[in-house]
Design an enzyme around this catalytic site. Structure first.
Site, PDB file in Angstrom:
ATOM      1  N   LYS A 280       0.915  -1.211   0.000  1.00 47.10           N
ATOM      2  CA  LYS A 280      -0.052   0.021  -0.161  1.00 47.10           C
ATOM      3  C   LYS A 280       0.804   1.197   0.011  1.00 47.10           C
ATOM      4  O   LYS A 280       2.042   0.992   0.358  1.00 47.10           O
ATOM      5  CB  LYS A 280      -1.025   0.025   1.193  1.00 47.10           C
ATOM      6  CG  LYS A 280      -1.819  -0.969   1.415  1.00 47.10           C
ATOM      7  CD  LYS A 280      -2.931  -0.818   2.382  1.00 47.10           C
ATOM      8  CE  LYS A 280      -3.872  -1.767   2.680  1.00 47.10           C
ATOM      9  NZ  LYS A 280      -5.024  -1.840   1.832  1.00 47.10           N
ATOM     10  N   ARG A 354     -10.138 -11.715   1.828  1.00 42.10           N
ATOM     11  CA  ARG A 354     -11.275 -12.633   1.526  1.00 42.10           C
ATOM     12  C   ARG A 354      -9.946 -14.008   1.584  1.00 42.10           C
ATOM     13  O   ARG A 354     -10.831 -15.166   1.710  1.00 42.10           O
ATOM     14  CB  ARG A 354     -11.474 -12.303  -0.117  1.00 42.10           C
ATOM     15  CG  ARG A 354     -10.588 -12.131  -0.912  1.00 42.10           C
ATOM     16  CD  ARG A 354     -10.961 -11.469  -2.182  1.00 42.10           C
ATOM     17  NE  ARG A 354     -10.857  -9.958  -1.862  1.00 42.10           N
ATOM     18  CZ  ARG A 354     -11.363  -9.058  -2.694  1.00 42.10           C
ATOM     19  NH1 ARG A 354     -11.654  -9.354  -3.818  1.00 42.10           N
ATOM     20  NH2 ARG A 354     -11.569  -7.751  -2.677  1.00 42.10           N
TER      21      ARG A 354
HETATM   22  N1  BES Z   1      -7.989  -3.909   4.394  1.00 41.42           N
HETATM   23  C1  BES Z   1      -8.318  -3.477   3.055  1.00 41.42           C
HETATM   24  C2  BES Z   1      -9.508  -2.780   2.798  1.00 41.42           C
HETATM   25  C3  BES Z   1      -9.679  -1.108   3.050  1.00 41.42           C
HETATM   26  C4  BES Z   1      -8.690  -0.235   2.775  1.00 41.42           C
HETATM   27  C5  BES Z   1     -10.402  -1.043   4.339  1.00 41.42           C
HETATM   28  C6  BES Z   1      -8.739   1.073   3.312  1.00 41.42           C
HETATM   29  C7  BES Z   1     -10.401   0.327   4.747  1.00 41.42           C
HETATM   30  C8  BES Z   1      -9.744   1.390   4.219  1.00 41.42           C
HETATM   31  C9  BES Z   1      -8.129  -4.595   2.150  1.00 41.42           C
HETATM   32  O1  BES Z   1      -7.285  -5.723   2.512  1.00 41.42           O
HETATM   33  C10 BES Z   1      -7.551  -4.222   0.853  1.00 41.42           C
HETATM   34  O2  BES Z   1      -6.280  -3.948   0.998  1.00 41.42           O
HETATM   35  N2  BES Z   1      -8.643  -4.251  -0.310  1.00 41.42           N
HETATM   36  C11 BES Z   1      -8.179  -3.970  -1.354  1.00 41.42           C
HETATM   37  C12 BES Z   1      -8.712  -4.884  -2.464  1.00 41.42           C
HETATM   38  C13 BES Z   1      -8.371  -4.676  -3.954  1.00 41.42           C
HETATM   39  C14 BES Z   1      -6.876  -4.957  -4.020  1.00 41.42           C
HETATM   40  C15 BES Z   1      -9.209  -5.614  -4.710  1.00 41.42           C
HETATM   41  C16 BES Z   1      -8.600  -2.539  -1.529  1.00 41.42           C
HETATM   42  O3  BES Z   1      -9.855  -1.884  -1.252  1.00 41.42           O
HETATM   43  O4  BES Z   1      -8.001  -1.646  -2.137  1.00 41.42           O
HETATM   44 MN    MN Z   2      -5.468  -5.542   1.905  1.00 43.90          MN
END
Ligand code: BES
Ligand code: MN
Ligand code: ZN
Length: 496
Positions: A280, A354
């Site tokens: 990230k 997931r």
């Molecule tokens: N934990 C995150 C989702 C998230 C991001 C929750 C920001 C709250 C604030 C999750 O694991 C994630 O990174 N999801 C990705 C999925 C994508 C790669 C398909 C996302 O939402 O960017």
């Molecule tokens: Mn994630």
């Protein structure tokens, strides 16, 4: 906080403070009216002079009001009577609570159940009052060497209700709201703890500790070796990139005599999500300590069930891991095999929630659940869709959907349904495995739920995406404890 309910006249209370409402523009509530009569128009005089308009968020502390037996009277602005809503009711309660706590009043009688909120009865008001007071006074200071302490903090609240006839049901509401508030506060604490303290091992210890405190609660922890044996290749692929061992926390609450099929709650317990190799951006990454809030809500809810001795069987399952980049971490393109036997092509290592949930959901089959509800801070897309007010709800069973939506409305911890249509499933197609772990552009919250739906075919299931509701950012950064209230309301409705 110590809470109790009673009914009686405001002017007759021997208390440090009596709290009454004032509506905009300059109109007294019923209880304020009673004090006004007893004091020969003291309040209406003051209001006429313009000392308080009655706007939402205003308050005015008065001393030695004639004709009363209390030391102080706190007037709280309630806004326009016709515009009252559950949110505004919470603002009224929060305003009063802060004014008292910061003003050195240690005990008060609240006359705020005489305010009309459309469609809501006294037990509802008692319950919301307690949840709001606890929410307002919550502080996370266990890691600060100097704590903000008030010299004379608010300790005791007596909630006055209009009629003695309602006493029994209001006492019930008081009991359940206190249990829910405790669960919320546990979920907040776990959420606010940083990733270096709140590890999967820490979550497991917390769950074990709660089982020690409650006879009807038992906790068992599955270690990585146990998960290996079960074939949880998807969950374990995420924790391979981390030095903290993954845990699968299983909490069983037995509040019912008979062996009925339990309701199973599953919560994402990612104690820190750096994204893995699909790392990230660094801005705001600290907030990914909150990626275990689903798990924290499951733990908080089981605690609340035990505290309330709810006559139900409830199981909590929390898959817990970190998601970090490492030489041994998942790589984009890797294919893993889940416990269900289905294979997954990992196209983005940041879609890890997931990956741990799917194996936890397959594990739920053994409980022969009457329903499975999972909650997870699963997708940033959920925040784009719904912001920070509603959590997303997707389910394979219509009646379950409505039970959850209604429970959320009732306790004001609301969810909003998104479609789990088959049309979206093909976004998960993979050339190399049974499915990909991401669904490409568009409908990220729905495709995440579609992924989970492939592991929940054997039971009634609902998924709550709490990415926008589990914590607040900015100046008020902190966990909210949501959706513990929604879950508790849902479970309590199942009892009646
Ligand atoms: N934990 C995150 C989702 C998230 C991001 C929750 C920001 C709250 C604030 C999750 O694991 C994630 O990174 N999801 C990705 C999925 C994508 C790669 C398909 C996302 O939402 O960017
Ligand atoms: Mn994630
Ligand atoms: Zn995550």
């Amino acid at each position: 906080m110590e809470f109790s309910v009673k009914s009686g006249n405001p002017e007759k209370q021997r208390s440090a403070c009596v709290v009454v409402g004032v509506f905009e523009p300059r109109r007294l509530s019923q209880s304020a009216e009673q004090i006004d009569k007893a004091s020969d128009g003291y309040l209406s005089n003051l209001i006429r002079r313009g000392d308080i308009e009655g706007k939402l968020g205003q308050s005015l502390l008065l001393y030695n009001v004639p004709g009363t037996l209390c030391d102080r009277v706190l007037l709280v602005g309630c806004g326009r009577e016709r515009e009252l809503s559950p949110d505004k009711y919470a603002t009224i309660i929060a305003t009063a609570t802060r004014a008292l706590n910061e003003g050195g009043t240690m005990e008060a009688v609240f006359y705020l159940t005489d305010i009309n909120i459309k469609g809501q009865d006294s037990p509802w008001k008692v319950s919301q009052l307690i949840l709001t007071v606890e929410d307002t006074l919550y502080q996370f200071d266990q890691l600060k060497s100097e704590k903000d302490e008030f010299r004379r903090p608010l300790r005791k609240i007596i909630i006055s209700i209009p009629s003695r006839r309602e006493l029994a049901e209001c006492e019930e509401a008081l009991k359940s709201a206190q249990a829910i508030a405790l669960g919320v506060s546990t979920a907040k604490d776990l959420g606010n703890l940083p990733g270096n303290i709140c590890t999967p091992t820490y979550l497991a210890k917390t769950a074990l500790q709660l089982a020690k405190e409650h006879e009807a609660l038992s906790t068992s922890i599955l270690e990585e070796a146990d998960m290996e044996e079960l074939g949880m290749g998807s969950l374990l692929s995420v924790s391979r990139g981390s030095r903290e061992p993954a845990k699968l926390i299983v909490m069983e609450y037995k509040g019912a005599e008979n062996n009925d099929n339990p309701i199973v709650l599953v919560g994402k317990g990612l104690t820190f999500d750096a994204g893995g190799i699909s790392i990230k951006p660094s801005a705001g990454m600290d907030e990914m300590k909150y990626d275990m809030c689903g798990g924290a809500s499951v733990i908080g809810t089981l605690q609340a069930c035990a505290e309330l001795q709810l006559p139900l069987s409830v199981v909590g399952v929390v898959p817990s891991s970190e998601n970090l980049p490492d030489g041994d971490a998942n790589k984009p393109g890797d294919v893993v095999t889940s416990m269900s036997g289905q294979t997954i092509e990992i196209l983005n290592t940041d879609a890890e929630g997931r990956l741990i949930l799917c194996d936890a959901l397959t594990y739920c089959e053994r409980f022969e659940p009457s329903a499975v509800i999972d909650m997870a801070t699963l997708t940033g897309a959920c925040i784009v869709a719904l912001g920070h007010h509603a959590q997303a709800l997707l389910s394979n069973h219509n009646p379950l959907t409505h039970e959850l939506l209604n429970a959320g409305k009732q306790i004001h911890d609301r969810a909003w349904e998104l479609p789990l249509w088959d049309d979206y499933q093909s976004q998960l197609d993979s050339n190399f495995a049974d499915m990909a772990n991401i669904g490409g552009k568009g409908a990220g919250t729905i495709t995440a739920a579609c992924f989970l739906s492939r592991y929940t075919k054997k039971f009634k299931w609902a998924h709550l995406d709490i990415a926008g509701t589990a914590w607040k950012s900015g100046k008020e950064k902190g966990a909210t404890g949501r959706p513990v209230p929604l879950l508790m309301q849902f479970l309590m409705n199942r009892v009646q």
